[in-house]
Design a protein around this motif. Sequence first.
Motif, PDB file in Angstrom:
ATOM      1  N   UNK A   3       0.846  -1.190   0.000  1.00 57.64           N
ATOM      2  CA  UNK A   3       0.000   0.000   0.000  1.00 57.64           C
ATOM      3  C   UNK A   3       0.886   1.246   0.000  1.00 57.64           C
ATOM      4  N   UNK A   4       0.999   1.951  -1.165  1.00 63.74           N
ATOM      5  CA  UNK A   4       1.761   3.197  -1.182  1.00 63.74           C
ATOM      6  C   UNK A   4       1.080   4.254  -0.313  1.00 63.74           C
ATOM      7  N   UNK A   5       1.868   5.052   0.397  1.00 65.85           N
ATOM      8  CA  UNK A   5       1.352   6.079   1.284  1.00 65.85           C
ATOM      9  C   UNK A   5       1.611   7.468   0.700  1.00 65.85           C
ATOM     10  N   UNK A   6       0.808   8.452   1.086  1.00 60.61           N
ATOM     11  CA  UNK A   6       0.983   9.802   0.536  1.00 60.61           C
ATOM     12  C   UNK A   6       2.364  10.400   0.769  1.00 60.61           C
ATOM     13  N   UNK A   7       3.037  10.012   1.869  1.00 60.83           N
ATOM     14  CA  UNK A   7       4.354  10.587   2.164  1.00 60.83           C
ATOM     15  C   UNK A   7       5.489   9.875   1.433  1.00 60.83           C
ATOM     16  N   UNK A   8       5.172   8.918   0.569  1.00 63.05           N
ATOM     17  CA  UNK A   8       6.198   8.189  -0.159  1.00 63.05           C
ATOM     18  C   UNK A   8       6.590   6.874   0.481  1.00 63.05           C
ATOM     19  N   UNK A  50      -4.589  -1.887   3.651  1.00 66.99           N
ATOM     20  CA  UNK A  50      -5.017  -0.564   3.196  1.00 66.99           C
ATOM     21  C   UNK A  50      -4.864   0.412   4.353  1.00 66.99           C
ATOM     22  N   UNK A  51      -4.666   1.681   4.013  1.00 60.53           N
ATOM     23  CA  UNK A  51      -4.583   2.740   5.014  1.00 60.53           C
ATOM     24  C   UNK A  51      -5.710   3.733   4.757  1.00 60.53           C
ATOM     25  N   UNK A  52      -6.429   4.115   5.820  1.00 61.49           N
ATOM     26  CA  UNK A  52      -7.494   5.104   5.710  1.00 61.49           C
ATOM     27  C   UNK A  52      -6.909   6.508   5.889  1.00 61.49           C
ATOM     28  N   UNK A  53      -7.629   7.535   5.449  1.00 64.06           N
ATOM     29  CA  UNK A  53      -7.108   8.905   5.568  1.00 64.06           C
ATOM     30  C   UNK A  53      -6.750   9.319   6.987  1.00 64.06           C
ATOM     31  N   UNK A  54      -7.417   8.738   7.990  1.00 65.11           N
ATOM     32  CA  UNK A  54      -7.109   9.120   9.373  1.00 65.11           C
ATOM     33  C   UNK A  54      -5.913   8.371   9.946  1.00 65.11           C
TER      34      UNK A  54
END
Length: 319
Positions: free
Chosen positions: A68-73, A113-117
């Motif tokens: 799961x790619x994350x927004x921070x890279x 998966x990662x949720x926005x929170x």
Amino acid sequence: MDRPTALHPLHYVSLGARGPEDVVADAHGRVLTGAEDGRILRVHHLGDPRTARVEVLAETGGRPLGLEPLPDGGVLVCDAERGLLRVEPGGGTVHVLADSVAGQRLRFCSNVVALPDGTVYFTVSSRRYPLDQWIGDIVEHTGTGRLLRLPAEGGEPEVVLEGLQFANGLAVGGDGAFLVIAETGACRLTRYHLTGPRAGRTDLFAALPGMPDNLWREGPDGPLWAALASPRVPPLDLLHRTRPAVRGAAARAAVHAPYRPSGTIGVVALDDAGRTVHHLTRRRSGFRMVTSVCATGDHLVLGSLREPGVAVCARPAAP
């Protein structure tokens, strides 16, 4: 289920490593995958095999499966041997986020998966069989798969669901109100409600014509893609209705028998109501046991637990 259409292969890209079990596209259209040797790879320019380039992001020291790619890279990794991991951006440092639950060692983590929170959900396929004996769980139909939740602040993961039939791929609904869980052993996708009056409950999202593996969502408004690792096997459906002792004996034989994947491969795309948008298949495929699919540009990229590379196929036109 609508009549399937043809899956059109374009070319193959060797990765120099076997078993790209999960393939996911990042925000820049690059494809991330984990290999049998423990490396996390990022593949550039997959649209042209002459310019495709493979970059090593990290080494987990185990067997990476779902990513799961994350927004921070960073990248979350389900490692079948080490548990739930995070690969830091830049240097590729690997941190263990969870390696046990309720005092028991985590094994066979499958997808995440990662949720926005910041909350993380992940699946465990089997509590009885390790990855190299996965077919034993499919045959015995143990129902020991789990969905787990790791709070945003970290700590010990909690068990959210039990009794899943080989819990595998995991994806978030487009509105963030539910999760979709692939139950490989039951040929179905199960919906777990996160919000609303049914929060904490499950229902059937979709029955499928094969065994779903990894799931990948193409953005909040895009379809949910599911790889079908195998077509339905009618004798296996019959076996699942027999007594546990019979299934157990069959499983013990299966883990010691050579496994040859079907030559028929397939992928499906569904909307947020569980309706089929695309159903693509190919018979007599040389690229076998498709365990993941993602889209980038005009292409679909297929991963496999067994192959030493990825297959690049034509993306279907919008219906």
